[in-house]
Design a protein around this motif. Structure first.
Motif, PDB file in Angstrom:
ATOM      1  N   ALA A  86      17.398 -44.364  57.874  1.00 33.49           N
ATOM      2  CA  ALA A  86      17.050 -45.671  58.436  1.00 33.49           C
ATOM      3  C   ALA A  86      17.159 -46.775  57.394  1.00 33.49           C
ATOM      4  O   ALA A  86      17.588 -47.896  57.707  1.00 33.49           O
ATOM      5  CB  ALA A  86      15.636 -45.620  59.016  1.00 33.49           C
ATOM      6  N   ALA A  87      16.797 -46.484  56.139  1.00 35.66           N
ATOM      7  CA  ALA A  87      16.885 -47.496  55.088  1.00 35.66           C
ATOM      8  C   ALA A  87      18.328 -47.893  54.813  1.00 35.66           C
ATOM      9  O   ALA A  87      18.636 -49.086  54.636  1.00 35.66           O
ATOM     10  CB  ALA A  87      16.225 -46.965  53.813  1.00 35.66           C
ATOM     11  N   GLU A  88      19.239 -46.935  54.783  1.00 34.22           N
ATOM     12  CA  GLU A  88      20.653 -47.238  54.545  1.00 34.22           C
ATOM     13  C   GLU A  88      21.243 -48.025  55.710  1.00 34.22           C
ATOM     14  O   GLU A  88      22.008 -48.981  55.506  1.00 34.22           O
ATOM     15  CB  GLU A  88      21.428 -45.938  54.335  1.00 34.22           C
ATOM     16  N   PHE A  99      13.023 -44.374  62.852  1.00 33.69           N
ATOM     17  CA  PHE A  99      13.090 -43.234  63.764  1.00 33.69           C
ATOM     18  C   PHE A  99      11.698 -42.967  64.344  1.00 33.69           C
ATOM     19  O   PHE A  99      10.689 -43.061  63.637  1.00 33.69           O
ATOM     20  CB  PHE A  99      13.578 -41.980  63.036  1.00 33.69           C
ATOM     21  N   ASN A 100      11.667 -42.602  65.600  1.00 36.17           N
ATOM     22  CA  ASN A 100      10.403 -42.253  66.246  1.00 36.17           C
ATOM     23  C   ASN A 100      10.078 -40.783  65.960  1.00 36.17           C
ATOM     24  O   ASN A 100      10.065 -39.931  66.853  1.00 36.17           O
ATOM     25  CB  ASN A 100      10.496 -42.508  67.750  1.00 36.17           C
ATOM     26  N   VAL A 101       9.817 -40.508  64.697  1.00 36.76           N
ATOM     27  CA  VAL A 101       9.557 -39.132  64.264  1.00 36.76           C
ATOM     28  C   VAL A 101       8.233 -38.615  64.818  1.00 36.76           C
ATOM     29  O   VAL A 101       8.062 -37.403  65.014  1.00 36.76           O
ATOM     30  CB  VAL A 101       9.581 -39.056  62.725  1.00 36.76           C
ATOM     31  N   TRP A 102       7.313 -39.506  65.096  1.00 41.02           N
ATOM     32  CA  TRP A 102       5.996 -39.073  65.581  1.00 41.02           C
ATOM     33  C   TRP A 102       6.092 -38.363  66.929  1.00 41.02           C
ATOM     34  O   TRP A 102       5.168 -37.639  67.314  1.00 41.02           O
ATOM     35  CB  TRP A 102       5.060 -40.274  65.680  1.00 41.02           C
ATOM     36  N   THR A 117      14.439 -40.919  68.795  1.00 38.88           N
ATOM     37  CA  THR A 117      14.946 -42.234  69.165  1.00 38.88           C
ATOM     38  C   THR A 117      14.954 -43.157  67.951  1.00 38.88           C
ATOM     39  O   THR A 117      14.031 -43.127  67.130  1.00 38.88           O
ATOM     40  CB  THR A 117      14.075 -42.853  70.278  1.00 38.88           C
ATOM     41  N   ILE A 118      16.003 -43.984  67.840  1.00 41.03           N
ATOM     42  CA  ILE A 118      16.094 -44.970  66.760  1.00 41.03           C
ATOM     43  C   ILE A 118      15.646 -46.317  67.316  1.00 41.03           C
ATOM     44  O   ILE A 118      16.247 -46.837  68.258  1.00 41.03           O
ATOM     45  CB  ILE A 118      17.527 -45.061  66.213  1.00 41.03           C
ATOM     46  N   TYR A 119      14.590 -46.872  66.728  1.00 35.93           N
ATOM     47  CA  TYR A 119      14.050 -48.143  67.185  1.00 35.93           C
ATOM     48  C   TYR A 119      14.576 -49.280  66.319  1.00 35.93           C
ATOM     49  O   TYR A 119      14.656 -49.156  65.090  1.00 35.93           O
ATOM     50  CB  TYR A 119      12.516 -48.148  67.106  1.00 35.93           C
ATOM     51  N   THR A 124      11.050 -37.714  55.647  1.00 39.54           N
ATOM     52  CA  THR A 124      11.723 -38.174  54.433  1.00 39.54           C
ATOM     53  C   THR A 124      13.205 -38.436  54.680  1.00 39.54           C
ATOM     54  O   THR A 124      13.747 -39.485  54.298  1.00 39.54           O
ATOM     55  CB  THR A 124      11.552 -37.138  53.313  1.00 39.54           C
ATOM     56  N   ILE A 125      13.884 -37.492  55.327  1.00 40.69           N
ATOM     57  CA  ILE A 125      15.317 -37.659  55.594  1.00 40.69           C
ATOM     58  C   ILE A 125      15.546 -38.795  56.583  1.00 40.69           C
ATOM     59  O   ILE A 125      16.473 -39.605  56.422  1.00 40.69           O
ATOM     60  CB  ILE A 125      15.916 -36.344  56.112  1.00 40.69           C
TER      61      ILE A 125
END
Length: 361
Positions: A308-310, A325-328, A59-61, A302-303
């Motif tokens: 997200a930064a861009e 990103f909710n990578v966790w 998910t993108i927060y 990392t990816i």
């Protein structure tokens, strides 16, 4: 009178060489030629798809820096990015296409065109890598060509993987690192196919007196096989004349004798190391939780942070807002460990009972 011409003998270095005598068909099968794109290699494709699918599933927060800490924001902008970034795609498919361009198709570059109406974000269109090229203006400035039309990169989302050593704004992907490994895997697959399809692998050889009349023609040889070597019922022994037949068992050459399996295993591990994925994702080794969690916290994190930064830089106007990103959620936690952590948080007032029950379901 003709004067004989003697060519001076050239001095040759003492070099070792090996020669194989094969047919034209075998040469075309075993000796692979030409360049094969990395997306045609199953191992490389699998590694890239694994990374892309995992990032696409997160998910993108939309987050905001506040005096009480970072909080998640739910509004139309967060919905446009996380739920409906492209009308013709779901968000996981949309993100997978972006990551696949970064890793594979775009050779380290993925371009997305934002479409707006009256200042509001309408869609984020990923562009196929075959439609994109880059025109350097100098070492720090460039133009993006989409279908031959120059675009300002400030108005586009340009996701970069593995920056180029000369043009730092441009990605170079992993094509150089994987080229030799991909060729080795292709050669191993061609050798295995040629071996498995070869008709010269009999397990039994029968010596027959060639002077017999039956052996002089194909029909006669087939008659001998039907008469002596094919029992009426499965498992019955062969009864053959001792003076005319001699049976020998032959152990055929296996792939293990050719060391094909060892070579493929080493190449798969090399692909996994270069792409940063666990080797078991490519069929080598076994699943390990620590290895999986290191993969999520390393490669995937990392990816995801670079993407997200861009997106934050180009899409978010409010300086207190950012995307993450909710990578966790991809971490492999033991249920008992999660329960203990949440219970410890509830004792200090950080976690309520509803949050504990939600995670335990």
């Amino acid at each position: 009178m003709k004067i004989p011409f003697f060519k001076k003998k050239e001095k040759r270095e003492n070099t070792a060489a090996s020669y194989w005598l094969v047919s034209d068909e075998a040469y075309k099968t075993l000796c692979t030629k030409g360049y094969t794109s990395l997306d045609k290699n199953p191992e490389i494709m699998t590694a890239c798809r694994k990374i892309a699918s995992l990032i696409g599933a997160t998910t993108i927060y939309l987050m905001a820096n506040t005096e009480d800490g970072d909080k998640r924001i739910v509004n139309e902008l967060s919905r446009a990015i996380d739920i409906n970034p492209m009308p013709t795609m779901t968000r996981p498919v949309w993100m997978e296409s972006i990551v696949m361009n970064m890793l594979l198709y775009g050779k380290g570059n993925s371009i997305v065109v934002p479409h707006t109406y009256n200042g509001l974000l309408q869609s984020l269109e990923p562009i196929s890598a075959s439609r994109v090229s880059f025109l350097p203006v100098n070492y720090r400035e460039y133009k993006v060509l989409i279908d031959g039309q120059a675009k300002d990169p400030a108005n586009l989302l340009h996701f970069v993987f593995n920056p180029d050593p000369l043009y730092l704004w441009k990605g170079q992907g992993v094509h150089v690192s994987l080229k030799d490994v991909a060729y080795s895997l292709k050669q191993a697959a061609a050798t295995e196919r040629a071996y498995m399809s070869s008709e010269y692998k009999p397990s039994i050889i029968v010596k027959v007196d060639a002077l017999t009349e039956e052996f002089s023609s194909p029909a006669g040889r087939q008659k001998l096989i039907d008469s002596y070597l094919k029992p009426s019922r499965t498992g019955e022994p062969w009864l053959i004349p001792a003076e005319q037949f001699a049976v020998e068992q032959v152990k055929p050459l296996t792939l293990a004798d050719l060391a094909i399996n060892d070579t493929v295993t080493m190449d798969k591990r090399a692909v996994a190391a270069i792409m940063g994925v666990p080797a078991w994702c490519l069929g080598v080794g076994e699943y390990k939780r620590d290895e999986w969690n290191a993969f999520i916290q390393g490669t995937i994190m990392t990816i995801a942070k670079s993407i997200a930064a861009e997106m934050t830089k180009k899409l978010i106007i409010n300086p207190a807002w950012y995307l993450q990103f909710n990578v966790w959620s991809l971490i492999d936690y033991d249920l008992q460990t999660v329960s203990n952590v949440l219970l410890a948080g509830s004792d200090r007032g950080f976690v309520c009972g509803d949050e504990w029950r939600d995670r335990m379901h």
